[in-house]
Design a protein around this motif. Structure first.
Motif, PDB file in Angstrom:
ATOM      1  N   UNK A  40       1.005  -1.215   0.237  1.00 33.62           N
ATOM      2  CA  UNK A  40      -0.052  -0.029  -0.025  1.00 33.62           C
ATOM      3  C   UNK A  40       0.897   1.163   0.051  1.00 33.62           C
ATOM      4  N   UNK A  41       0.704   2.068  -0.749  1.00 34.31           N
ATOM      5  CA  UNK A  41       1.296   3.356  -1.229  1.00 34.31           C
ATOM      6  C   UNK A  41       0.688   4.811  -0.295  1.00 34.31           C
ATOM      7  N   UNK A  42      -0.633   4.614  -0.691  1.00 32.56           N
ATOM      8  CA  UNK A  42      -1.384   5.953   0.062  1.00 32.56           C
ATOM      9  C   UNK A  42      -2.523   5.209   0.727  1.00 32.56           C
ATOM     10  N   UNK A  43      -2.857   5.829   1.856  1.00 34.27           N
ATOM     11  CA  UNK A  43      -2.562   7.211   2.424  1.00 34.27           C
ATOM     12  C   UNK A  43      -1.264   7.297   3.011  1.00 34.27           C
ATOM     13  N   UNK A  44      -0.802   5.883   3.250  1.00 32.14           N
ATOM     14  CA  UNK A  44       0.547   5.534   4.055  1.00 32.14           C
ATOM     15  C   UNK A  44       1.070   4.523   3.678  1.00 32.14           C
ATOM     16  N   UNK A  45       2.209   4.280   3.776  1.00 29.62           N
ATOM     17  CA  UNK A  45       2.989   3.006   3.443  1.00 29.62           C
ATOM     18  C   UNK A  45       2.615   1.704   4.395  1.00 29.62           C
ATOM     19  N   UNK A  46       2.128   0.827   3.563  1.00 26.44           N
ATOM     20  CA  UNK A  46       1.899  -0.548   4.512  1.00 26.44           C
ATOM     21  C   UNK A  46       2.290  -1.804   3.690  1.00 26.44           C
ATOM     22  N   UNK A  47       3.051  -2.390   4.115  1.00 22.92           N
ATOM     23  CA  UNK A  47       3.720  -3.701   3.472  1.00 22.92           C
ATOM     24  C   UNK A  47       2.862  -5.093   3.922  1.00 22.92           C
ATOM     25  N   UNK A  48       2.407  -5.862   3.127  1.00 23.32           N
ATOM     26  CA  UNK A  48       1.902  -7.231   3.770  1.00 23.32           C
ATOM     27  C   UNK A  48       2.610  -8.375   3.014  1.00 23.32           C
ATOM     28  N   UNK A  49       3.339  -9.209   3.603  1.00 23.74           N
ATOM     29  CA  UNK A  49       3.837 -10.268   2.990  1.00 23.74           C
ATOM     30  C   UNK A  49       3.298 -11.531   3.182  1.00 23.74           C
ATOM     31  N   UNK A  50       2.627 -12.481   2.390  1.00 26.34           N
ATOM     32  CA  UNK A  50       2.095 -13.726   2.610  1.00 26.34           C
ATOM     33  C   UNK A  50       2.850 -14.708   1.978  1.00 26.34           C
ATOM     34  N   UNK A  51       3.186 -15.474   2.722  1.00 33.23           N
ATOM     35  CA  UNK A  51       4.095 -16.913   2.351  1.00 33.23           C
ATOM     36  C   UNK A  51       3.456 -18.083   3.109  1.00 33.23           C
ATOM     37  N   UNK A  52       3.937 -19.378   2.649  1.00 33.11           N
ATOM     38  CA  UNK A  52       3.248 -20.504   3.249  1.00 33.11           C
ATOM     39  C   UNK A  52       3.452 -20.750   4.735  1.00 33.11           C
ATOM     40  N   UNK A  53       4.599 -19.963   4.907  1.00 28.99           N
ATOM     41  CA  UNK A  53       5.017 -20.229   6.673  1.00 28.99           C
ATOM     42  C   UNK A  53       4.712 -18.928   7.465  1.00 28.99           C
ATOM     43  N   UNK A  54       4.509 -17.546   6.968  1.00 29.04           N
ATOM     44  CA  UNK A  54       4.223 -16.608   7.686  1.00 29.04           C
ATOM     45  C   UNK A  54       3.537 -15.319   7.139  1.00 29.04           C
ATOM     46  N   UNK A  55       2.921 -14.627   7.887  1.00 24.52           N
ATOM     47  CA  UNK A  55       2.492 -13.442   7.534  1.00 24.52           C
ATOM     48  C   UNK A  55       3.287 -12.335   8.130  1.00 24.52           C
ATOM     49  N   UNK A  56       3.676 -11.324   7.336  1.00 21.64           N
ATOM     50  CA  UNK A  56       4.404 -10.238   8.122  1.00 21.64           C
ATOM     51  C   UNK A  56       3.688  -8.841   7.380  1.00 21.64           C
ATOM     52  N   UNK A  57       3.781  -7.861   8.482  1.00 21.79           N
ATOM     53  CA  UNK A  57       2.978  -6.649   8.271  1.00 21.79           C
ATOM     54  C   UNK A  57       4.003  -5.660   8.579  1.00 21.79           C
ATOM     55  N   UNK A  58       4.241  -5.086   7.625  1.00 22.30           N
ATOM     56  CA  UNK A  58       5.412  -4.045   8.179  1.00 22.30           C
ATOM     57  C   UNK A  58       4.833  -2.415   7.754  1.00 22.30           C
ATOM     58  N   UNK A  59       4.864  -1.653   8.931  1.00 20.15           N
ATOM     59  CA  UNK A  59       4.538  -0.044   8.657  1.00 20.15           C
ATOM     60  C   UNK A  59       5.600   0.728   8.991  1.00 20.15           C
ATOM     61  N   UNK A  60       5.934   1.883   8.485  1.00 15.32           N
ATOM     62  CA  UNK A  60       6.808   2.743   8.642  1.00 15.32           C
ATOM     63  C   UNK A  60       7.008   3.200   9.968  1.00 15.32           C
ATOM     64  N   UNK A  61       8.354   3.120  10.376  1.00 13.83           N
ATOM     65  CA  UNK A  61       8.404   3.339  11.944  1.00 13.83           C
ATOM     66  C   UNK A  61       8.227   2.517  13.049  1.00 13.83           C
ATOM     67  N   UNK A  62       7.770   1.299  12.604  1.00 17.08           N
ATOM     68  CA  UNK A  62       7.170   0.175  13.679  1.00 17.08           C
ATOM     69  C   UNK A  62       8.044  -1.066  13.373  1.00 17.08           C
ATOM     70  N   UNK A  63       7.927  -1.919  14.383  1.00 21.10           N
ATOM     71  CA  UNK A  63       8.412  -3.287  14.194  1.00 21.10           C
ATOM     72  C   UNK A  63       7.827  -3.968  13.539  1.00 21.10           C
ATOM     73  N   UNK A  64       8.109  -4.861  12.619  1.00 21.87           N
ATOM     74  CA  UNK A  64       7.379  -5.769  11.685  1.00 21.87           C
ATOM     75  C   UNK A  64       6.362  -6.970  12.644  1.00 21.87           C
ATOM     76  N   UNK A  65       5.216  -7.026  12.144  1.00 18.92           N
ATOM     77  CA  UNK A  65       4.310  -7.884  13.024  1.00 18.92           C
ATOM     78  C   UNK A  65       4.588  -9.148  12.120  1.00 18.92           C
ATOM     79  N   UNK A  66       4.771 -10.180  12.847  1.00 16.83           N
ATOM     80  CA  UNK A  66       5.276 -11.527  12.155  1.00 16.83           C
ATOM     81  C   UNK A  66       4.031 -12.677  12.840  1.00 16.83           C
ATOM     82  N   UNK A  67       3.193 -13.090  11.915  1.00 18.51           N
ATOM     83  CA  UNK A  67       2.283 -14.008  12.340  1.00 18.51           C
ATOM     84  C   UNK A  67       2.406 -15.554  11.770  1.00 18.51           C
TER      85      UNK A  67
END
Length: 201
Positions: free
Chosen positions: A69-96
């Motif tokens: 996601x680029x707007x209204x703010x940056x947000x990255x979501x990564x989904x693989x067979x083993x994990x889900x990772x959410x990354x927001x600027x200035x915060x620690x990645x959240x790993x599920x």
């Protein structure tokens, strides 16, 4: 002339052929890499204005889903067979993972099933209503039949043609999410070095 007529008849027979969910799954499974832009609008009960966001995504058969996601703010979501990772600027990645949050991780396989039209996974969780709309267009309405999905969502509707073009989500709280996909590209058929780094992080 005969060859031309044969080509025309072949084209007409293909375009007139009804789309089935099985054919859709087979078609999607043959796409090794898909890139697209997205625009999302979320309507929340009690809020006068909808929430809009946009960005791009990458789906790789062997690696997973990368959602940026680029707007209204940056947000990255990564989904693989083993994990889900959410990354927001200035915060620690959240790993599920399946170990630390099995219920949330269930959505990982569901998201993958949505984008790949995986009938087996979808039928395990939803009642399916697939319709051929003509001219290559189709609609698939998913009604949750298992917990916790049936406590969260009223329905999830997919619309598309060659690709998945729209997802509409209606939840039990009366909120609605509309996601539109566009600028879909399947080439190059392999990941670039920059794209490989998304899944290596």
């Amino acid at each position: 002339m005969k060859a031309f007529l044969f080509l025309v008849l072949t084209f007409l027979s293909v375009t007139a052929h009804a789309v089935t969910l099985e054919e859709l799954q087979q078609r999607f499974s043959q796409v090794s890499v898909l890139r697209a832009d997205f625009a999302q609008q979320r309507t929340i009960s009690g809020m006068a204005q909808p929430l809009n966001s946009s960005g791009n995504l990458l789906i790789a058969q062997q690696q997973g889903l990368w959602w940026q996601q680029e707007k209204p703010f940056s947000l990255t979501l990564l989904l693989t067979e083993k994990r889900m990772v959410q990354i927001m600027a200035g915060q620690e990645p959240q790993v599920v993972t399946a170990d630390n949050n099995p219920q949330m991780f269930q959505f990982n396989s569901l998201l993958s099933a949505l984008f790949h039209a995986d009938r087996k996974v979808l039928e395990e969780n939803f009642a399916l209503d697939f319709k051929d709309l003509g001219k290559g267009a189709w609609k698939l309405v998913l009604t949750p039949k298992v917990s916790p999905l049936n406590r969260l969502f009223r329905s999830i509707t997919l619309n598309g043609e060659t690709f998945l073009n729209n997802i509409d989500i209606n939840d039990m709280q009366g909120d609605a999410t509309h996601i539109r996909f566009f600028n879909q590209k399947t080439t190059p058929a392999t990941l670039t070095d920059a794209e490989k780094r998304h899944f290596a992080s």
